[in-house]
Design a protein around this motif. Structure first.
Motif, PDB file in Angstrom:
ATOM      1  N   ALA A  54      51.341 119.380  49.651  1.00  0.00           N
ATOM      2  CA  ALA A  54      52.703 119.184  49.154  1.00  0.00           C
ATOM      3  C   ALA A  54      52.757 119.015  47.640  1.00  0.00           C
ATOM      4  N   VAL A 193      54.627 116.667  41.362  1.00  0.00           N
ATOM      5  CA  VAL A 193      55.838 117.115  42.046  1.00  0.00           C
ATOM      6  C   VAL A 193      55.499 117.372  43.507  1.00  0.00           C
ATOM      7  N   TRP A 194      56.105 116.591  44.394  1.00  0.00           N
ATOM      8  CA  TRP A 194      55.878 116.699  45.840  1.00  0.00           C
ATOM      9  C   TRP A 194      57.000 117.526  46.444  1.00  0.00           C
ATOM     10  N   GLY A 195      56.650 118.575  47.182  1.00  0.00           N
ATOM     11  CA  GLY A 195      57.675 119.415  47.779  1.00  0.00           C
ATOM     12  C   GLY A 195      57.285 119.910  49.151  1.00  0.00           C
ATOM     13  N   ARG A 196      58.208 119.759  50.082  1.00  0.00           N
ATOM     14  CA  ARG A 196      58.005 120.292  51.435  1.00  0.00           C
ATOM     15  C   ARG A 196      59.385 120.647  51.991  1.00  0.00           C
ATOM     16  N   GLY A 198      63.001 121.661  51.907  1.00  0.00           N
ATOM     17  CA  GLY A 198      64.007 121.480  50.868  1.00  0.00           C
ATOM     18  C   GLY A 198      63.890 120.176  50.133  1.00  0.00           C
ATOM     19  N   GLU A 199      62.880 119.379  50.451  1.00  0.00           N
ATOM     20  CA  GLU A 199      62.715 118.055  49.841  1.00  0.00           C
ATOM     21  C   GLU A 199      61.744 118.130  48.672  1.00  0.00           C
ATOM     22  N   VAL A 200      62.174 117.675  47.495  1.00  0.00           N
ATOM     23  CA  VAL A 200      61.346 117.681  46.294  1.00  0.00           C
ATOM     24  C   VAL A 200      61.545 116.360  45.554  1.00  0.00           C
ATOM     25  N   HIS A 201      60.443 115.722  45.171  1.00  0.00           N
ATOM     26  CA  HIS A 201      60.538 114.497  44.384  1.00  0.00           C
ATOM     27  C   HIS A 201      59.194 114.221  43.721  1.00  0.00           C
TER      28      HIS A 201
END
Length: 459
Positions: A54, A193-196, A198-201
């Motif tokens: 992620a 940057v964590w992304g999986r 549609g979630e990114v934070h």
């Protein structure tokens, strides 16, 4: 530094009540805190690995299962050394020194996860460093067993291992929270940057390792200042070989592998397994529950071993694990249904509970079996009970060490079995079938050797 003790007679009631109990309890709690931290470090890697794709690391699902299987493998190998070196260095001193070694994986993981271009061999290297935390049980539990009389060994070792094992659950609870905030400021590194989907934070994955650094220093100092060294036992690799010639060492080893190996292996594999089987469900809020249930039920297993017999409790725990394995399989998605995540979760909690009971009941068999054996040998050969119990205690400690080493390999076998089953058969069914048959084998051994009427070592 640690305090050396020249005389230690826990079976002497006057000595135990007047002086021994207080010293034993102090060392028990220091061992619990240190072992807890070792398990924090040992299992934090499983929580890091599940987040690596992620944040941008290019690793496959099979590589993820391999990465989480490495710390248990290295931990098992470390126990070959830890199982005897404490008796030469001194149990209290080794508590402090072995805790300080945890600085290596805590620093290494924190550095590597900040660079998504890190090659796979570096990920394997820091996974191996996390295995340092896996060696501690072999020294901590053996050392603790010598502080307590035979009548209290089960509960003491159950508390030591159970609250120590709780470190797995604490790591799986704290790490998902700690990586969400810049706890250490800019000095600890930039966020990822964590992304999986549609979630990114932003996340600070390095916090998963750095949060343990101050605790390592604090607990190591406490052990070095306040722990005790018992008279040097000088357990050697030859003692281990002598214990390995006794069939009961291998029976207990098999039983402990079934319970402790289950705890380690499923703790490491559950996050990946839940994500692979139920990708639409977020299992992260529940990851800590199973290891916590297992850790808290281990003292119950030790207590049951003291009260109703280790053999009976071990038979019951393996039956429950076998039933739980069938339940997990029935919960999985198939061509006809989407499966049941909640049944999946519940069956895993049953397995973890039974594994905790089995951990406590099977591990305390070793000192008891060899003390019983030593007492019978003394009656036949005219040897004094003091000498016989000293020999039986050494043999029991060696058997515990062998069991601890072999059982830790279960933490490697289970994640590797899942990865191999997925690669070879495209299904986890063969792995679950293998575990089910193994639990039935453990039931048969525990019943025949330690629980049936007429068993030579019924205890």
């Amino acid at each position: 530094m640690t305090v050396s003790i020249k005389r230690w007679e826990p079976e002497n009631v006057i000595f135990w009540l007047s002086r021994g109990r207080g010293i034993a309890r102090r060392n028990l709690w220091l061992s619990i805190f240190s072992l807890h931290l070792n398990f924090n470090i040992w299992m934090m890697w499983s929580m890091v690995v599940v987040n690596l794709p992620a944040v941008g690391f290019l690793i496959s699902g099979q590589q993820q299962f391999l990465l989480v299987s490495i710390p248990p493998l290295v931990g098992a190998l470390m126990r070959l050394i830890y199982s005897w070196i404490w008796s030469w260095v001194g149990g209290g001193l080794w508590l402090g020194l072995s805790t300080l070694l945890l600085l290596l994986p805590a620093w290494g993981v924190g550095r590597v996860v900040q660079d998504i271009s890190s090659p796979f061999w570096q990920l394997l290297l820091v996974a191996g460093l996390c295995g340092i935390g896996g060696g501690a049980s072999a020294s901590h539990l053996s050392n603790t067993s010598f502080f307590f009389p035979k009548s209290e060994k089960g509960l003491a070792m159950g508390l030591n291992a159970g609250l120590g094992n709780l470190g797995v659950s604490v790591a799986q609870l704290l790490i998902p929270l700690c990586i969400l905030y810049p706890l250490f400021g800019a000095r600890a590194g930039e966020p990822q940057v964590w992304g999986r989907g549609g979630e990114v934070h932003f996340v600070w994955l390095q916090n998963a390792a750095y949060i343990w650094l101050p605790l390592v220093v604090l607990i190591a100092l406490a052990c070095l200042l306040y722990a005790h060294d018992l008279p040097k036992l000088r357990i050697t690799p030859r003692d281990q070989l002598d214990a390995m010639r006794d069939a009961h060492t291998w029976y207990i080893c098999l039983l402990y592998m079934g319970s402790y190996g289950t705890f380690l292996g499923f703790s490491a594999a559950f996050p990946l397994l839940a994500r692979a089987m139920f990708p639409q469900m977020d299992a992260s809020p529940y990851l800590f529950v199973g290891p916590m249930v297992c850790a808290l039920s281990r003292p119950l297993g030790g207590w049951m071993g003291d009260r109703i017999g280790g053999g009976i409790a071990t038979v019951a725990s393996n039956l429950l694990m076998a039933l739980g394995t069938v339940g997990v399989y029935l919960s999985l998605p198939s061509a006809a249904s989407g499966g049941s995540f909640w049944l999946f979760l519940a069956m895993f909690q049953l397995i973890f509970f039974a594994a905790g009971v089995g951990n406590g009941s099977s591990y305390q068999l070793a000192p008891k079996v060899f003390l019983i054996q030593a007492g019978r040998d003394a009656q036949r050969g005219g040897e004094s009970l003091t000498q016989a119990y000293a020999r039986g205690g050494r043999r029991g400690a060696s058997a515990m060490n062998v069991s601890s080493v072999m059982a830790a390999f279960g933490g490697f076998v289970i994640p590797k079995a899942f990865g191999s089953a997925l690669s070879w058969f495209g299904s986890f069914l063969p792995a679950f079938a293998m575990f089910f048959l193994f639990y039935l084998l453990c039931c048969a051994v525990a019943w025949w050797q330690y629980s049936r009427t007429g068993a030579a070592m019924r205890c």
